[in-house]
Design a protein around this motif. Structure first.
Motif, PDB file in Angstrom:
ATOM      1  N   VAL A  30      47.737  39.316  30.180  1.00  0.00           N
ATOM      2  CA  VAL A  30      46.474  38.708  30.626  1.00  0.00           C
ATOM      3  C   VAL A  30      45.331  39.101  29.700  1.00  0.00           C
ATOM      4  CG1 VAL A  30      44.765  38.656  32.488  1.00  0.00           C
ATOM      5  CG2 VAL A  30      47.209  38.518  33.027  1.00  0.00           C
ATOM      6  N   LEU A  31      45.251  40.366  29.344  1.00  0.00           N
ATOM      7  CA  LEU A  31      44.170  40.826  28.473  1.00  0.00           C
ATOM      8  C   LEU A  31      44.299  40.239  27.071  1.00  0.00           C
ATOM      9  CD1 LEU A  31      43.946  44.532  29.665  1.00  0.00           C
ATOM     10  CD2 LEU A  31      42.362  42.664  30.189  1.00  0.00           C
ATOM     11  N   ALA A  32      45.525  40.095  26.582  1.00  0.00           N
ATOM     12  CA  ALA A  32      45.737  39.499  25.260  1.00  0.00           C
ATOM     13  C   ALA A  32      45.278  38.038  25.233  1.00  0.00           C
ATOM     14  CB  ALA A  32      47.207  39.591  24.872  1.00  0.00           C
ATOM     15  N   ALA A  33      45.336  37.366  26.383  1.00  0.00           N
ATOM     16  CA  ALA A  33      44.923  35.963  26.473  1.00  0.00           C
ATOM     17  C   ALA A  33      43.446  35.809  26.803  1.00  0.00           C
ATOM     18  CB  ALA A  33      45.766  35.247  27.521  1.00  0.00           C
ATOM     19  N   GLY A  34      42.720  36.925  26.949  1.00  0.00           N
ATOM     20  CA  GLY A  34      41.291  36.862  27.214  1.00  0.00           C
ATOM     21  C   GLY A  34      40.919  36.708  28.666  1.00  0.00           C
ATOM     22  N   GLY A  35      41.841  37.063  29.587  1.00  0.00           N
ATOM     23  CA  GLY A  35      41.572  36.925  31.009  1.00  0.00           C
ATOM     24  C   GLY A  35      41.008  38.182  31.645  1.00  0.00           C
ATOM     25  N   PHE A  36      40.904  38.142  32.968  1.00  0.00           N
ATOM     26  CA  PHE A  36      40.366  39.250  33.766  1.00  0.00           C
ATOM     27  C   PHE A  36      41.519  39.963  34.468  1.00  0.00           C
ATOM     28  CE2 PHE A  36      36.979  36.207  33.363  1.00  0.00           C
ATOM     29  CZ  PHE A  36      35.785  36.908  33.407  1.00  0.00           C
ATOM     30  N   VAL A  37      41.460  41.276  34.492  1.00  0.00           N
ATOM     31  CA  VAL A  37      42.384  42.099  35.281  1.00  0.00           C
ATOM     32  C   VAL A  37      41.559  42.885  36.281  1.00  0.00           C
ATOM     33  CG1 VAL A  37      43.913  44.107  35.241  1.00  0.00           C
ATOM     34  CG2 VAL A  37      44.177  42.300  33.525  1.00  0.00           C
ATOM     35  N   VAL A  38      41.883  42.753  37.562  1.00  0.00           N
ATOM     36  CA  VAL A  38      41.207  43.522  38.609  1.00  0.00           C
ATOM     37  C   VAL A  38      42.245  44.411  39.281  1.00  0.00           C
ATOM     38  CG1 VAL A  38      39.837  43.473  40.721  1.00  0.00           C
ATOM     39  CG2 VAL A  38      39.486  41.714  38.966  1.00  0.00           C
ATOM     40  N   ARG A  39      42.137  45.708  39.058  1.00  0.00           N
ATOM     41  CA  ARG A  39      43.074  46.655  39.671  1.00  0.00           C
ATOM     42  C   ARG A  39      42.577  47.050  41.057  1.00  0.00           C
ATOM     43  NH1 ARG A  39      42.674  49.852  34.322  1.00  0.00           N
ATOM     44  NH2 ARG A  39      44.307  48.890  33.027  1.00  0.00           N
ATOM     45  N   THR A  40      43.504  47.104  41.996  1.00  0.00           N
ATOM     46  CA  THR A  40      43.163  47.580  43.324  1.00  0.00           C
ATOM     47  C   THR A  40      44.151  48.655  43.741  1.00  0.00           C
ATOM     48  OG1 THR A  40      42.491  46.850  45.541  1.00  0.00           O
ATOM     49  CG2 THR A  40      44.514  45.874  44.631  1.00  0.00           C
ATOM     50  N   ALA A  41      43.949  49.229  44.924  1.00  0.00           N
ATOM     51  CA  ALA A  41      44.808  50.326  45.380  1.00  0.00           C
ATOM     52  C   ALA A  41      44.687  50.479  46.889  1.00  0.00           C
ATOM     53  CB  ALA A  41      44.406  51.637  44.692  1.00  0.00           C
ATOM     54  N   TRP A  42      45.749  50.959  47.499  1.00  0.00           N
ATOM     55  CA  TRP A  42      45.778  51.316  48.921  1.00  0.00           C
ATOM     56  C   TRP A  42      45.222  50.169  49.779  1.00  0.00           C
ATOM     57  CZ3 TRP A  42      44.975  57.098  50.391  1.00  0.00           C
ATOM     58  CH2 TRP A  42      45.707  57.905  49.525  1.00  0.00           C
ATOM     59  N   LEU A  43      45.739  48.988  49.541  1.00  0.00           N
ATOM     60  CA  LEU A  43      45.205  47.788  50.182  1.00  0.00           C
ATOM     61  C   LEU A  43      45.727  47.653  51.618  1.00  0.00           C
ATOM     62  CD1 LEU A  43      43.328  45.706  48.802  1.00  0.00           C
ATOM     63  CD2 LEU A  43      45.338  44.223  48.526  1.00  0.00           C
ATOM     64  N   TYR A  44      44.850  47.281  52.520  1.00  0.00           N
ATOM     65  CA  TYR A  44      45.228  46.984  53.899  1.00  0.00           C
ATOM     66  C   TYR A  44      44.439  45.762  54.357  1.00  0.00           C
ATOM     67  CZ  TYR A  44      40.752  49.157  55.151  1.00  0.00           C
ATOM     68  OH  TYR A  44      39.417  49.459  55.247  1.00  0.00           O
ATOM     69  N   VAL A  83      48.444  29.753  29.993  1.00  0.00           N
ATOM     70  CA  VAL A  83      47.888  28.447  30.344  1.00  0.00           C
ATOM     71  C   VAL A  83      46.410  28.536  30.716  1.00  0.00           C
ATOM     72  CG1 VAL A  83      48.105  26.454  31.887  1.00  0.00           C
ATOM     73  CG2 VAL A  83      50.155  27.677  31.131  1.00  0.00           C
ATOM     74  N   ALA A  84      46.041  29.544  31.504  1.00  0.00           N
ATOM     75  CA  ALA A  84      44.678  29.629  32.036  1.00  0.00           C
ATOM     76  C   ALA A  84      43.722  30.403  31.129  1.00  0.00           C
ATOM     77  CB  ALA A  84      44.696  30.268  33.424  1.00  0.00           C
ATOM     78  N   GLY A  85      44.233  31.366  30.358  1.00  0.00           N
ATOM     79  CA  GLY A  85      43.367  32.135  29.472  1.00  0.00           C
ATOM     80  C   GLY A  85      42.248  32.826  30.221  1.00  0.00           C
ATOM     81  N   LYS A  86      41.011  32.609  29.778  1.00  0.00           N
ATOM     82  CA  LYS A  86      39.858  33.278  30.378  1.00  0.00           C
ATOM     83  C   LYS A  86      39.524  32.760  31.770  1.00  0.00           C
ATOM     84  CE  LYS A  86      36.444  30.276  28.122  1.00  0.00           C
ATOM     85  NZ  LYS A  86      35.312  30.250  27.174  1.00  0.00           N
ATOM     86  N   ARG A  87      40.213  31.734  32.231  1.00  0.00           N
ATOM     87  CA  ARG A  87      40.014  31.238  33.602  1.00  0.00           C
ATOM     88  C   ARG A  87      40.784  32.067  34.622  1.00  0.00           C
ATOM     89  NH1 ARG A  87      42.232  25.503  33.715  1.00  0.00           N
ATOM     90  NH2 ARG A  87      43.550  26.263  32.016  1.00  0.00           N
ATOM     91  N   LEU A  88      41.620  32.984  34.168  1.00  0.00           N
ATOM     92  CA  LEU A  88      42.515  33.733  35.047  1.00  0.00           C
ATOM     93  C   LEU A  88      41.921  35.066  35.483  1.00  0.00           C
ATOM     94  CD1 LEU A  88      45.286  34.225  36.393  1.00  0.00           C
ATOM     95  CD2 LEU A  88      46.077  35.125  34.179  1.00  0.00           C
ATOM     96  N   ILE A  89      41.958  35.309  36.805  1.00  0.00           N
ATOM     97  CA  ILE A  89      41.670  36.625  37.378  1.00  0.00           C
ATOM     98  C   ILE A  89      42.984  37.135  37.962  1.00  0.00           C
ATOM     99  CG2 ILE A  89      40.376  37.931  39.093  1.00  0.00           C
ATOM    100  CD1 ILE A  89      38.200  35.778  38.952  1.00  0.00           C
ATOM    101  N   HIS A  90      43.523  38.157  37.354  1.00  0.00           N
ATOM    102  CA  HIS A  90      44.837  38.685  37.711  1.00  0.00           C
ATOM    103  C   HIS A  90      44.681  39.987  38.488  1.00  0.00           C
ATOM    104  CE1 HIS A  90      48.984  39.990  37.348  1.00  0.00           C
ATOM    105  NE2 HIS A  90      48.601  41.079  36.699  1.00  0.00           N
ATOM    106  N   VAL A  91      45.296  40.077  39.657  1.00  0.00           N
ATOM    107  CA  VAL A  91      45.192  41.275  40.495  1.00  0.00           C
ATOM    108  C   VAL A  91      46.288  42.261  40.097  1.00  0.00           C
ATOM    109  CG1 VAL A  91      45.199  42.180  42.839  1.00  0.00           C
ATOM    110  CG2 VAL A  91      44.229  39.913  42.379  1.00  0.00           C
TER     111      VAL A  91
END
Length: 274
Positions: A129-143, A84-92
């Motif tokens: 998400v990547l196939a739809a042209g969106g953003f993927v932001v990977r994180t780790a060890w979150l507090y 639905v969101a395509g390139k408007r999406l930032i996915h964590v």
């Protein structure tokens, strides 16, 4: 600019609301929006300029016996938002899409190789998400300030135990959720190209090193933290031994990468102490 935050009731979601205070924001908790429901996603995303997906199944060990449920949220839910969101999406996303065999910071274009059910569910979401042209932001060890996490657990144990045993054979970048929230908002306001970005603190340590730093920040004797190995804490899901991520793509976006984990912890401590 109108923002939609999914998973707004979680640790990162609440920090995103703080960062976006005063902006036009719809903060959707799990009760407000089930991202595995495509029709609900279509209604929610309709008027949003930027969608930040902080909704996730985060029970890593629970996913081992409930992989389909984890994938319904982390995989299919992310796919619904992407459709639905395509390139408007930032996915964590997460470092758990990797197997932990690296010995130098993992670049954004490294091949995914998850070693547990949670990692597989998140990898499925990334692919959609990547196939739809969106953003993927990977994180780790979150507090962070909101919800249970390792740093707050160490502060609690410091008040109830003379010593604490912490594993010293897993390497990663402890990352403050509020700092990540600011980075995600900066990305949403930028003209950066879609794709994968790594939203983790600079530098790295072990869980043992992080625990000692927490004790130091709290004015306590770090010698009360003792090193041990992962085989002393057997858990249902295997953990990556190395979760240090590279940050090269932020330069392309003209956004500074996140600061060093140790200075980040110092900045976070006032809101983490009981």
């Amino acid at each position: 600019m109108r923002w939609l935050i999914t998973g707004a009731g979680g640790m990162l979601g609440r920090d995103l609301q703080s960062v976006l205070q005063g902006s036009d924001v719809v903060a959707a908790t799990r009760a407000d929006l089930d991202i595995s429901d495509l029709s609900a996603v279509e209604r929610a995303v309709d008027r949003a300029d930027v969608v930040i997906n902080a909704a996730a199944w985060t029970d890593v060990d629970g996913a081992e016996t409930a992989e389909s449920q984890a994938t319904a949220i982390n995989g299919h839910g992310a796919a619904n938002l992407a459709a639905v969101a395509g390139k408007r999406l930032i996915h964590v996303s997460t470092d758990y899409v990797f197997d932990g065999s690296a010995r130098s910071p993992i670049p954004e274009d490294a091949a995914r190789a998850p070693i547990n059910a949670y990692g597989r569910s998140k990898a499925a979401g990334e692919a959609a998400v990547l196939a739809a042209g969106g953003f993927v932001v990977r994180t780790a060890w979150l507090y962070g300030e909101h919800g249970p996490n390792f740093v707050r657990t160490m502060l609690r144990l410091a008040a109830t135990r003379d010593t604490v045993d912490v594993v010293d054979d897993q390497q990663g970048p402890p990352t403050w959720s509020y700092a990540l929230a600011r980075q995600l908002v900066a990305l949403g306001r930028s003209s950066a190209a879609p794709g994968v970005y790594h939203g983790t603190a600079a530098g790295s340590t072990t869980w043992f090193g992080l625990a000692r730093a927490v004790f130091e920040e709290a004015g306590l004797d770090p010698a009360r933290v003792r090193p041990t190995t992962s085989d002393q804490f057997v858990r249902p899901a295997r953990r990556p031994a190395y979760s240090v991520l590279g940050h090269a793509r932020w330069a392309e976006a003209d956004i500074d990468p996140l600061e060093d984990w140790r200075s980040m912890l110092t900045a976070a401590m006032p809101v983490l102490r009981p």
